[in-house]
Design an enzyme around this catalytic site. Structure first.
Site, mmCIF file in Angstrom:
data_model
loop_
_atom_site.group_PDB
_atom_site.id
_atom_site.type_symbol
_atom_site.label_atom_id
_atom_site.label_comp_id
_atom_site.label_asym_id
_atom_site.label_seq_id
_atom_site.Cartn_x
_atom_site.Cartn_y
_atom_site.Cartn_z
ATOM 1 C CG ASP A 137 -2.086 -0.988 1.036
ATOM 2 O OD1 ASP A 137 -2.405 -1.337 -0.109
ATOM 3 O OD2 ASP A 137 -2.650 -1.424 2.051
ATOM 4 N N GLY A 195 -1.675 5.188 -18.813
ATOM 5 C CA GLY A 195 -2.371 6.073 -19.744
ATOM 6 C C GLY A 195 -3.875 6.036 -19.555
ATOM 7 N NE ARG A 253 -18.488 -6.062 -21.285
ATOM 8 C CZ ARG A 253 -19.646 -5.573 -21.705
ATOM 9 N NH1 ARG A 253 -20.268 -4.626 -21.023
ATOM 10 N NH2 ARG A 253 -20.201 -6.047 -22.807
ATOM 11 N NE ARG A 262 -2.915 -8.851 0.050
ATOM 12 C CZ ARG A 262 -2.691 -7.681 0.642
ATOM 13 N NH1 ARG A 262 -1.474 -7.156 0.651
ATOM 14 N NH2 ARG A 262 -3.669 -7.038 1.232
#
Lengths: 328, 328, 328, 328
Positions: A137, A195, A253, A262
């Site tokens: 994180d 992007g 979607r 992880r």
């Protein structure tokens, strides 16, 4: 390690990984074990984080135990979120285990909760600890990056690249949710690097109507595919997608990247960070600097008290956010 | 192409990609364009699948147009699911566009729906078509593999490997949903290749109670981490996980891999398959073999009527399923 | 296993990897160990191939020994090319070790030399063996693919893709050497999959002057970047590049991919192949079928005598070679 | 951009990539083009670096021209090492082209030589330039990293991981040569991240006899596999391997990674760096800050004169080197 207060020399350390796993934890363990061995210390491996202290599940670690792990995801010591440790009684048991095994000090590899536990163990039971940041994180103070965060961003990016292929080919709007409960780090980095057309992070308020305006305007100019990155701490991708569809009447979607972020082979940056911090943690203990957290700031090892490290980290996202919006 | 019925020589072909995209479609387009050019044909690129025939959105393709696309995911011609084409009126429009552009025959790259469309276009309007299988689902008859399926399996596997790191480190039960609406191909291959503990596919009935029994028995023997792969056509991962938790009272985690399985750099197998089939489709048209689908069976080009190719493919999963269960 | 001659039931098998390593060997070991255990057999792991039989370096393998290895490159049993074993005296020693450990039969994972060794061990000393093909070269008869070959091709392709970036950006001629001493498999597959402009394989004569003519002609039409793949068994990349420069007076660059082709995470195909063949080898031994090699042909397990498997395999390269030349 | 000397507002800029290509150059071009467009500037793309100025090979770039290039290796503008530009006459021609196209200022993306060229073009012909570091070598002053260097390190690391599989399985000594003519950056980072046993860099003297002593000592303790990374600027891997074999009488293997290090999909770090620096370069020009180089130091944009940027950069390798030796 300037102002070290030389007290008793330590002879044996324990090392544990705690909380959510991140890629590079094994590289950190390897560094702790080998750097400590090099300095004449014995090393005990504590299984499943603090749980191993409560259950007395402890193994012996040598130079060979950590061969060929530098590039492996996960953690060979396993990890857990241990509820019992967050009771005073639990920590008493843990401290007793530490003493029973003749462990003089601990290296704790983990995130905020793990740091907090280490601080309590030291405050209440005088178990000396050195903490290093193992969490994807990147929400720990006193370090520019945490072990696992660069790998997580690159994994998210790889997924975004793949989704971009479909997004462009099928001209769809995709809302992609990445990890980050309190922190938009993975979201903002992967949005800028991927992007993406927009990004929602906990650090910034967002106005979905404005986003929908941009989508509609873009469509008039022929821009039809659109990727919006959402940090899990900012919103649920599913809900965002539903609202966009409601407002724009366009199909959307949803992809929730989840636990792929992880694990996996750690990047160069995470391996190097882990290796440097592992040795730095041992250095702290060798110098009897306890209740401290090591990080890397501007390329140099940086040491702060554990209780400082766990204060809320302010991620500056403005510059990246501005660029994302300009470059779309 | 032995028994070719030489009729009129064709001069110009069109190529389109239709339905869900799959990695390797660009390699197929490249092969069609260059192989056709080599044989003196002109090539028109039809944008967005059948939609481009309805909208008259057609570009000219040359040798250079397809430089450096062999390793790119997605499709440079874009793709769509076109509802209008599935009306008779729509197909009439499409056939008129074909005629207007002087296109003698089409190469259609896509899945079941796209094949069906090609067959109708030929039956109703005498537009000659050759079909090649571009879909990650591997549910087309007359070919051992479809373009994009090997890449999809490898992408799923890469995700499973990453999740395995966390699964092992945190000792969790993970339920991972992969694509495959009617077909367990991606699920069974990625489960066997990923060392998954169980797999649910549409081809086999499953008994969740038995799976939970195995989990509980495993736990007694110390086996705590568990990965179950679910084909989207067999069940919803979320529902399966909830039931497992209900029955075993153990925590579960869910990951839905979603659209990452469609895109990305194609594997060697998909590029080679796409390249061979692209040229085979052009060969069919050069030999005036129409309404045919090309595939590869046992390493050799295989040609069957389109109406045969779209019948339900029976995936044999028994052997793989047996191995998965033995090796867990 | 139809015509099995049921003789003595075996109770303990040994498994070894021998010769050059290939990715997927660990998946094969895992399958042998677990499939054998499932069938009530004990499994001994022989270290460093035949060397371990000579040195008596043997470990015990259980279900747990092969956890989390299905996706690891290399081989946990290590491998070697053992000269002593290729003396009669050496094999006598080896057979004695087999007997001393109560090993009833061996699974040999390796290439041609390893197969040959297994055949001698059986012929001379009645040590029953089952062989499965572990080599990146894909030069073993009786199987469409060998364990490690798909990974090697994909690794070569990844390298070619990267080099293509520079090749195109800097407009250079690159000569890339891939592995394959007697067999052009990796070269021809990676050339077709990589969109290479030409390929040199041991199976086909090549005329460097013609290649240079094509380069010069291409240049006149504006085609300036060029990738030529060379199988190490066909020529040395360095020499080819020097000659091209001499003839065309154009700069060339050389890359010898070397040992990166052996290792790395195995592809889905290699893992599945390894897993199926590992269990097939154990099935052979359970059915007292000795001196046999298992492979997969057209998707089905295929068994032939070891002495057949080591005869020269004829790789058909004509179709692929033709396509490479047409599509350039 | 505080102390900007506001002179004439610019209206049209040119952008070029020059010297060896690096991954992330396309992301930089994208950022320059879109950031400039956003600020109302026209953008010209100059092909093949300075060669395009000499040959007048210039294209127009718009927002759309740089769609979907952020993750592509190489450079869409191509690159070259242009000898003619390093004559006064050549630069005169180049300056004339700039003028003829109404280009007010240039963004130069490249390494040392390219920076030097930009400085001369400004000094002699008053063509305003802003430079950003595009080179895998990380040898430009005024920035912590250069565009392409993180990707190159990760690519080298991926290769080292693969070779490690074979190295461990076959117990060999490998000498691996990585790029870096004057700078040990890739070597030291990939050695630390790859867990290499030793590394040779131009920044440090090495004593091959000592390395051989360590190898021999290790062997006595059972350490048999060994990886030594060599920066091409420190020594030739082939020569080092031959000497090790001569001194230790042990077999060695050599891998020269070569051009795979330049290309490939850029990492998150390289994409973000490229994106930030691309916009920073345009900001410099908008503020009439000429002959300046932009970099990122400690997370912030850093601007120095071009003539400062090209002075020899001192890479500090001592800490990393020490860790590599301790952790082996």
């Amino acid at each position: 390690m300037k102002n070290s207060k030389l007290k008793t020399p330590i002879k044996k350390i324990g090392v544990l990984t705690s909380g959510g796993d991140g890629s590079g934890m094994n590289a950190a363990i390897r560094s702790v074990v080998r750097y400590a061995s090099h300095n004449g210390l014995e090393v005990a491996g504590i299984m499943r984080g603090y749980q191993g202290l409560i259950d007395d599940d402890i193994i012996s670690l040598s130079h060979r135990s950590v061969s060929n792990v530098i590039n492996k995801g996960g953690t060979l010591l396993k990890t857990a979120r241990c509820k019992e440790f967050f009771t005073r009684e639990g920590r008493k048991k843990a401290a007793a285990t530490v003493k029973r095994h003749g462990i003089d000090a601990l290296v704790v590899i983990g995130g905020n909760g793990s740091y907090h536990g280490a601080h309590l163990l030291f405050s209440e039971w005088k178990v000396p600890c050195a903490c290093i940041p193992g969490t994807i994180d990147n929400d720990i103070r006193g370090t520019d990056a945490t072990i696992g965060s660069d790998t997580a961003v690159n994994t998210a990016l790889d997924a975004i690249d793949k989704i971009r292929d479909t997004c462009t080919s099928m001209e769809r709007i995709f809302v992609i949710e990445v990890m980050g409960r309190d922190c938009g780090f993975i979201a903002i980095e992967s949005a800028l690097g991927g992007g993406a057309e927009d990004v929602l992070v906990p650090e910034l308020k967002f106005d979905l109507r404005k986003i929908c305006e941009r989508i509609k305007k873009g469509r008039l100019k022929g821009k039809i595919s659109w990727i919006i990155i959402v940090a899990e701490g900012a919103a649920k991708a599913q809900a965002i997608a539903a609202k966009i569809t409601k407002i724009t009447r366009l199909e959307t979607r949803v992809v929730v990247l989840g636990h792929i972020q992880r694990g996996g082979i750690p990047t160069a940056k995470d391996r190097i960070l882990a290796t440097r911090l592992g040795s730095a943690a041992v250095d702290l203990l060798l110098n009897n600097q306890y209740d401290k957290a090591a990080g890397i700031v501007n390329g140099e090892i940086n040491v702060i008290p554990v209780r400082e490290a766990i204060k809320k980290k302010d991620l500056k996202v403005d510059n990246f956010y501005r660029l994302i919006n300009i470059l779309t």
